[in-house]
Design a protein around this motif. Structure first.
Motif, PDB file in Angstrom:
ATOM      1  N   LEU A   1     -14.575  18.283 -31.536  1.00 39.53           N
ATOM      2  CA  LEU A   1     -13.282  18.709 -31.002  1.00 39.53           C
ATOM      3  C   LEU A   1     -13.342  18.453 -29.490  1.00 39.53           C
ATOM      4  O   LEU A   1     -12.866  19.205 -28.611  1.00 39.53           O
ATOM      5  CB  LEU A   1     -13.434  20.284 -31.348  1.00 39.53           C
ATOM      6  N   ASN A   2     -13.661  17.079 -29.168  1.00 44.09           N
ATOM      7  CA  ASN A   2     -13.811  16.535 -27.755  1.00 44.09           C
ATOM      8  C   ASN A   2     -12.837  15.325 -27.780  1.00 44.09           C
ATOM      9  O   ASN A   2     -13.815  14.167 -27.400  1.00 44.09           O
ATOM     10  CB  ASN A   2     -15.127  16.780 -27.144  1.00 44.09           C
ATOM     11  N   PRO A   3     -11.703  15.114 -27.905  1.00 42.55           N
ATOM     12  CA  PRO A   3     -11.103  13.879 -28.160  1.00 42.55           C
ATOM     13  C   PRO A   3     -11.158  13.128 -26.669  1.00 42.55           C
ATOM     14  O   PRO A   3     -10.956  11.581 -27.072  1.00 42.55           O
ATOM     15  CB  PRO A   3      -9.595  14.220 -28.334  1.00 42.55           C
ATOM     16  N   ASP A   4     -11.392  13.494 -25.822  1.00 47.55           N
ATOM     17  CA  ASP A   4     -11.487  12.801 -24.402  1.00 47.55           C
ATOM     18  C   ASP A   4     -12.817  12.690 -23.791  1.00 47.55           C
ATOM     19  O   ASP A   4     -12.966  12.192 -22.618  1.00 47.55           O
ATOM     20  CB  ASP A   4     -10.522  13.444 -23.585  1.00 47.55           C
ATOM     21  N   ALA A   5     -13.644  12.691 -24.607  1.00 47.86           N
ATOM     22  CA  ALA A   5     -15.011  12.866 -24.125  1.00 47.86           C
ATOM     23  C   ALA A   5     -15.491  11.483 -23.625  1.00 47.86           C
ATOM     24  O   ALA A   5     -15.455  10.457 -24.559  1.00 47.86           O
ATOM     25  CB  ALA A   5     -16.061  13.500 -25.345  1.00 47.86           C
ATOM     26  N   PRO A   6     -15.891  11.589 -22.346  1.00 46.87           N
ATOM     27  CA  PRO A   6     -16.349   9.881 -21.807  1.00 46.87           C
ATOM     28  C   PRO A   6     -17.551   9.614 -22.587  1.00 46.87           C
ATOM     29  O   PRO A   6     -18.253  10.303 -23.111  1.00 46.87           O
ATOM     30  CB  PRO A   6     -16.554  10.248 -20.322  1.00 46.87           C
ATOM     31  N   PHE A   7     -17.601   8.289 -22.852  1.00 43.73           N
ATOM     32  CA  PHE A   7     -18.564   7.848 -23.487  1.00 43.73           C
ATOM     33  C   PHE A   7     -19.231   6.465 -22.700  1.00 43.73           C
ATOM     34  O   PHE A   7     -18.303   5.673 -22.412  1.00 43.73           O
ATOM     35  CB  PHE A   7     -18.153   7.177 -24.955  1.00 43.73           C
ATOM     36  N   TYR A   8     -20.406   6.641 -22.256  1.00 42.50           N
ATOM     37  CA  TYR A   8     -20.967   5.548 -21.519  1.00 42.50           C
ATOM     38  C   TYR A   8     -22.330   5.007 -22.043  1.00 42.50           C
ATOM     39  O   TYR A   8     -22.954   5.866 -22.570  1.00 42.50           O
ATOM     40  CB  TYR A   8     -21.396   6.238 -19.823  1.00 42.50           C
ATOM     41  N   PHE A   9     -22.220   3.744 -22.522  1.00 40.01           N
ATOM     42  CA  PHE A   9     -23.319   3.101 -22.803  1.00 40.01           C
ATOM     43  C   PHE A   9     -24.153   2.238 -22.111  1.00 40.01           C
ATOM     44  O   PHE A   9     -23.859   1.759 -20.923  1.00 40.01           O
ATOM     45  CB  PHE A   9     -22.948   2.577 -24.434  1.00 40.01           C
ATOM     46  N   VAL A  10     -25.408   1.766 -22.730  1.00 41.72           N
ATOM     47  CA  VAL A  10     -26.158   0.729 -21.850  1.00 41.72           C
ATOM     48  C   VAL A  10     -26.020  -0.427 -22.665  1.00 41.72           C
ATOM     49  O   VAL A  10     -26.359  -0.523 -23.785  1.00 41.72           O
ATOM     50  CB  VAL A  10     -27.574   1.409 -21.826  1.00 41.72           C
ATOM     51  N   GLN A  11     -25.806  -1.516 -22.078  1.00 48.59           N
ATOM     52  CA  GLN A  11     -26.214  -3.017 -22.629  1.00 48.59           C
ATOM     53  C   GLN A  11     -27.525  -3.117 -22.932  1.00 48.59           C
ATOM     54  O   GLN A  11     -28.361  -3.090 -22.006  1.00 48.59           O
ATOM     55  CB  GLN A  11     -25.429  -4.015 -21.560  1.00 48.59           C
ATOM     56  N   ILE A  12     -27.924  -3.715 -23.926  1.00 51.09           N
ATOM     57  CA  ILE A  12     -29.074  -3.999 -24.250  1.00 51.09           C
ATOM     58  C   ILE A  12     -29.751  -5.095 -23.215  1.00 51.09           C
ATOM     59  O   ILE A  12     -29.024  -5.755 -22.949  1.00 51.09           O
ATOM     60  CB  ILE A  12     -29.463  -4.557 -25.842  1.00 51.09           C
ATOM     61  N   ALA A  13     -30.999  -4.852 -23.105  1.00 48.94           N
ATOM     62  CA  ALA A  13     -31.506  -5.649 -21.950  1.00 48.94           C
ATOM     63  C   ALA A  13     -32.087  -6.929 -22.494  1.00 48.94           C
ATOM     64  O   ALA A  13     -32.564  -7.289 -23.440  1.00 48.94           O
ATOM     65  CB  ALA A  13     -32.733  -4.779 -21.414  1.00 48.94           C
ATOM     66  N   PRO A  14     -32.247  -7.895 -21.657  1.00 48.21           N
ATOM     67  CA  PRO A  14     -32.806  -9.249 -21.981  1.00 48.21           C
ATOM     68  C   PRO A  14     -34.075  -9.052 -22.414  1.00 48.21           C
ATOM     69  O   PRO A  14     -34.928  -8.380 -21.827  1.00 48.21           O
ATOM     70  CB  PRO A  14     -32.723 -10.318 -20.629  1.00 48.21           C
ATOM     71  N   TYR A  15     -34.577  -9.971 -23.310  1.00 56.74           N
ATOM     72  CA  TYR A  15     -35.879  -9.973 -23.928  1.00 56.74           C
ATOM     73  C   TYR A  15     -36.011 -10.997 -24.784  1.00 56.74           C
ATOM     74  O   TYR A  15     -35.143 -11.541 -25.285  1.00 56.74           O
ATOM     75  CB  TYR A  15     -36.128  -8.611 -24.866  1.00 56.74           C
ATOM     76  N   ALA A  16     -37.244 -11.690 -24.855  1.00 58.83           N
ATOM     77  CA  ALA A  16     -37.552 -12.838 -25.150  1.00 58.83           C
ATOM     78  C   ALA A  16     -37.418 -12.901 -26.931  1.00 58.83           C
ATOM     79  O   ALA A  16     -37.050 -13.948 -27.420  1.00 58.83           O
ATOM     80  CB  ALA A  16     -38.866 -13.409 -25.162  1.00 58.83           C
ATOM     81  N   TYR A  17     -37.514 -11.870 -27.502  1.00 51.87           N
ATOM     82  CA  TYR A  17     -37.647 -11.798 -29.056  1.00 51.87           C
ATOM     83  C   TYR A  17     -38.375 -12.836 -29.627  1.00 51.87           C
ATOM     84  O   TYR A  17     -39.688 -13.452 -29.028  1.00 51.87           O
ATOM     85  CB  TYR A  17     -36.226 -11.854 -29.648  1.00 51.87           C
ATOM     86  N   SER A  18     -38.008 -13.591 -30.812  1.00 54.83           N
ATOM     87  CA  SER A  18     -38.876 -14.794 -31.181  1.00 54.83           C
ATOM     88  C   SER A  18     -38.529 -16.025 -30.595  1.00 54.83           C
ATOM     89  O   SER A  18     -39.135 -16.936 -30.644  1.00 54.83           O
ATOM     90  CB  SER A  18     -38.588 -14.673 -32.758  1.00 54.83           C
ATOM     91  N   ASN A  19     -37.346 -15.930 -29.950  1.00 51.12           N
ATOM     92  CA  ASN A  19     -37.001 -17.339 -29.384  1.00 51.12           C
ATOM     93  C   ASN A  19     -36.211 -16.899 -27.865  1.00 51.12           C
ATOM     94  O   ASN A  19     -35.275 -16.720 -28.066  1.00 51.12           O
ATOM     95  CB  ASN A  19     -36.177 -17.993 -30.293  1.00 51.12           C
ATOM     96  N   PRO A  20     -37.023 -16.983 -26.832  1.00 55.52           N
ATOM     97  CA  PRO A  20     -36.020 -16.729 -25.588  1.00 55.52           C
ATOM     98  C   PRO A  20     -35.025 -17.477 -25.291  1.00 55.52           C
ATOM     99  O   PRO A  20     -33.862 -17.141 -24.471  1.00 55.52           O
ATOM    100  CB  PRO A  20     -37.215 -16.983 -24.612  1.00 55.52           C
ATOM    101  N   ARG A  21     -34.863 -18.744 -25.938  1.00 55.45           N
ATOM    102  CA  ARG A  21     -33.775 -19.615 -25.681  1.00 55.45           C
ATOM    103  C   ARG A  21     -32.634 -19.345 -26.710  1.00 55.45           C
ATOM    104  O   ARG A  21     -31.801 -19.969 -26.648  1.00 55.45           O
ATOM    105  CB  ARG A  21     -34.254 -21.107 -25.648  1.00 55.45           C
ATOM    106  N   GLY A  22     -32.806 -18.433 -27.446  1.00 53.47           N
ATOM    107  CA  GLY A  22     -31.639 -18.251 -28.647  1.00 53.47           C
ATOM    108  C   GLY A  22     -30.607 -17.622 -27.889  1.00 53.47           C
ATOM    109  O   GLY A  22     -30.509 -16.989 -26.649  1.00 53.47           O
ATOM    110  N   PHE A  23     -29.367 -17.650 -28.731  1.00 54.71           N
ATOM    111  CA  PHE A  23     -28.045 -17.108 -28.322  1.00 54.71           C
ATOM    112  C   PHE A  23     -27.804 -15.738 -28.904  1.00 54.71           C
ATOM    113  O   PHE A  23     -26.760 -15.452 -28.492  1.00 54.71           O
ATOM    114  CB  PHE A  23     -27.025 -18.078 -28.337  1.00 54.71           C
TER     115      PHE A  23
END
Length: 475
Positions: free
Chosen positions: A289-311
């Motif tokens: 019941l809060n239609p104007d509630a602010p929403f702030y999120f974090v962009q996922i951080a860079p990480y190599a995963y299985s291929n650091p050069r992947g897109f």
């Protein structure tokens, strides 16, 4: 006569015992209620009426329970302060002690939100020791951790309890949420309450109610399991089950806004994620019941995963940025400069919490003098061997100025990207590469692993971007 009196006393005691109000655990000692609001309060009772009184007001609220004993009320809160007491009575009093009035934020997501101040094995949180040792009850920060529960159906009652700001309690709190709360409390000088509701490894669809998934994502998810009994208690990937177990029991508790750090588990579905995050926010605002509630999120951080050069991460960075145009009253804390090549849980959580706090302080609490919005790509012009990038950056522009920086790649018509040299001045970045004499595309920190190199004057990094629309280069 004596026997009659004893029997009468016993009956009165039994009635009194039966009449005791039962409250969800979100209402308890040490809690924080949102200031200057008509906050939601609810529970169950067996009596004919429920009376709510507080030590901040002489006014009492009286409500009548429904036939099944459920009751709901709203009580007006003053400006920030405390401690206060809240008394709820249905023949027998239930008293909530040490209640503060201030700013309450709901914090959700997966492991990078869940990661506690003490960190995990081999994965520390920078600066946490000093903050933990400085924690004291006189600094009015309170945290409630919602225990991990999944369910095929919405559960009625939450679990957990509000904790005071002690070193032991601070060490267990979400690092991102706690750092956010510390900055808010320091600047606003009011109590801050954090609802810590997260589960490492969870995908966003687990936090969205079934009816929303059915209506907006028909055919994209299998929901047949929700009609069956039994669920792996470790399941944190199936649609709606964490909403059912952890969020539904809290509805419609009153809070100021929402923080969100999630996405790694949806990284391979970047196009769908824009719709999923939009649906999540719309439903949360509706339910609470809060239609104007602010929403702030974090962009996922860079990480190599299985291929650091992947897109793959680059596409997801882009998707997260697209949600800003779709979700009103939203903002994003970038982490392109905070990642760790070998840890998917980067230790720089203080910067993340601060960047989220900057967004709230400027957008919701009216502070002026800084720009918490990340610089972003606006346009490109190819002139001879140079790519000239214009970015949206208020103030003096990008820093460092007039010195070579990395993170940029440039490609010709062959669509092969090569590392490039870039220099910035004000809001213009000039990019060149000897191996690409006729550039047609530029990308900045658009791979799984990369390190941001440019910031605005308030230390907020330039967002990853690409000038092309090539989606056929592999992931």
């Amino acid at each position: 006569m004596k026997r009659v009196l004893i029997l009468s006393a016993a009956l009165l005691a039994a009635v009194s015992l039966q009449a005791k109000v039962e409250l969800p655990s979100i209402f308890g000692d040490n809690m924080v209620l949102q200031q200057k609001e008509n906050v939601a309060v609810w529970g169950t009772a067996t009596g004919k009426k429920v009376t709510i009184s507080t030590t901040w007001s002489k006014q009492k609220t009286v409500v009548t329970p429904s036939a099944d004993g459920k009751w709901f009320a709203r009580i007006a809160t003053p400006q920030a302060g405390g401690p206060y007491e809240v008394t709820i009575s249905d023949g027998e009093k239930t008293v909530l002690h040490n209640v503060l009035i201030g700013e309450v934020w709901f914090c959700g997501g997966q492991s990078n939100m869940e990661m506690p101040m003490r960190g995990w094995a081999g994965q520390p949180v920078e600066h946490s020791t000093d903050y933990i040792l400085k924690a004291k009850p006189s600094v009015p920060i309170r945290v409630i951790k919602i225990p991990k529960r999944n369910s095929t159906r919405p559960l009625p009652l939450p679990e957990g309890s509000w904790k005071e700001n002690t070193p032991e309690n601070a060490s267990k709190a979400s690092a991102v949420a706690y750092f956010f709360a510390c900055k808010l409390q320091e600047i606003l000088e009011v109590p801050v309450g954090i609802i810590d509701c997260d589960w490492g490894g969870s995908s966003i669809e687990t936090w969205i109610p079934r009816e929303t998934v059915e209506q907006e994502f028909a055919g994209e998810f299998d929901l047949s399991f929700l009609d069956k009994d039994g669920l792996d208690p470790k399941d944190n990937k199936s649609p709606s089950i964490l909403y059912n177990g952890m969020v539904a029991p809290l509805v419609p508790f009153t809070f100021k806004g929402m923080l969100w750090y999630q996405g790694e588990s949806n990284r391979g579905r970047h196009a769908q994620y824009v719709r999923l995050q939009d649906a999540y926010v719309r439903k949360m605002r509706e339910l609470f019941l809060n239609p104007d509630a602010p929403f702030y999120f974090v962009q996922i951080a860079p990480y190599a995963y299985s291929n650091p050069r992947g897109f793959k991460s680059g596409y997801f960075f882009e998707a997260q940025q697209k949600t800003l145009a779709v979700i009103p009253h939203s903002g994003m804390a970038p982490t392109v400069d905070l990642g760790n090549r070998t840890f998917i849980h980067p230790p720089k959580k203080l910067e993340v919490g601060n960047r989220l706090a900057y967004l709230a302080l400027v957008n919701d609490y009216g502070l002026k003098g800084i720009n918490p919005v990340a610089p972003a790509y606006e346009s490109v012009e190819f002139k001879d061997a140079e790519a000239i990038i214009t970015v949206k950056a208020d103030g003096p522009g990008l820093l460092p100025a007039k010195v070579p920086v990395g993170g940029f790649e440039i490609a010709g018509k062959d669509r092969v990207f090569h590392p490039a040299t870039a220099t910035a001045y004000k809001n213009v970045v000039t990019v060149t590469c000897d191996e690409v004499p006729n550039p047609v595309a530029v990308r900045y920190c658009f791979r799984n692993w990369g390190e941001g190199t440019l910031w605005n004057s308030d230390g907020i990094p330039l967002l990853p971007f690409r000038t092309d629309a090539w989606d056929d280069l592999g992931e």
